[in-house]
Design a protein around this motif. Structure first.
Motif, mmCIF file in Angstrom:
data_model
loop_
_atom_site.group_PDB
_atom_site.id
_atom_site.type_symbol
_atom_site.label_atom_id
_atom_site.label_comp_id
_atom_site.label_asym_id
_atom_site.label_seq_id
_atom_site.Cartn_x
_atom_site.Cartn_y
_atom_site.Cartn_z
ATOM 1 N N UNK A 55 -23.371 -119.374 -43.689
ATOM 2 C CA UNK A 55 -24.596 -120.136 -44.514
ATOM 3 C C UNK A 55 -25.762 -119.349 -44.731
ATOM 4 N N UNK A 56 -26.514 -120.115 -46.035
ATOM 5 C CA UNK A 56 -27.687 -119.330 -46.260
ATOM 6 C C UNK A 56 -27.873 -119.482 -47.805
ATOM 7 N N UNK A 57 -28.632 -118.617 -48.431
ATOM 8 C CA UNK A 57 -29.059 -118.625 -49.902
ATOM 9 C C UNK A 57 -27.946 -117.854 -50.576
ATOM 10 N N UNK A 58 -27.561 -118.626 -51.639
ATOM 11 C CA UNK A 58 -26.382 -117.969 -52.500
ATOM 12 C C UNK A 58 -26.840 -118.301 -54.063
ATOM 13 N N UNK A 59 -26.679 -117.014 -54.933
ATOM 14 C CA UNK A 59 -26.890 -117.320 -56.064
ATOM 15 C C UNK A 59 -25.857 -117.924 -56.913
ATOM 16 N N UNK A 60 -25.810 -119.001 -57.746
ATOM 17 C CA UNK A 60 -24.886 -119.372 -58.595
ATOM 18 C C UNK A 60 -25.297 -119.383 -59.930
ATOM 19 N N UNK A 61 -24.738 -118.544 -60.962
ATOM 20 C CA UNK A 61 -25.116 -118.261 -62.082
ATOM 21 C C UNK A 61 -23.917 -118.549 -63.130
ATOM 22 N N UNK A 62 -24.154 -119.276 -64.387
ATOM 23 C CA UNK A 62 -23.213 -119.327 -65.240
ATOM 24 C C UNK A 62 -23.073 -118.034 -65.951
#
Length: 79
Positions: A55-62
């Motif tokens: 768990x934590x911060x995750x980048x989600x990019x198209x």
């Protein structure tokens, strides 16, 4: 102090062209300098990241789109 997801976004910029060649329109999930996966939609990406990764911060990019704003990301609760 680093901005949240700054390292992930810089890594995304380095690899986006290569990833977009075969995955245009899909979402890439990145944590640190690791690609967690490429997914068809946001729900699929969020579910997979939540189940399979810390768990934590995750980048989600198209992939295949350039943004001049802060990219999408998911904040998963820390335990």
């Amino acid at each position: 102090m680093n901005k949240p997801l700054e390292n992930e976004y810089e890594y995304y910029l380095e690899i986006r062209e290569e990833l977009a060649k075969e995955n245009d329109g899909k979402l890439v999930a990145i944590k640190g300098r690791e690609v967690l996966g490429i997914f068809d939609n946001f729900r699929q990406a969020a579910n997979a990241v939540f189940v399979d990764h810390d768990r934590g911060t995750v980048l989600m990019q198209e992939l295949g789109r350039d943004y001049e704003i802060v990219p999408s990301f998911v904040l998963l609760p820390n335990e």
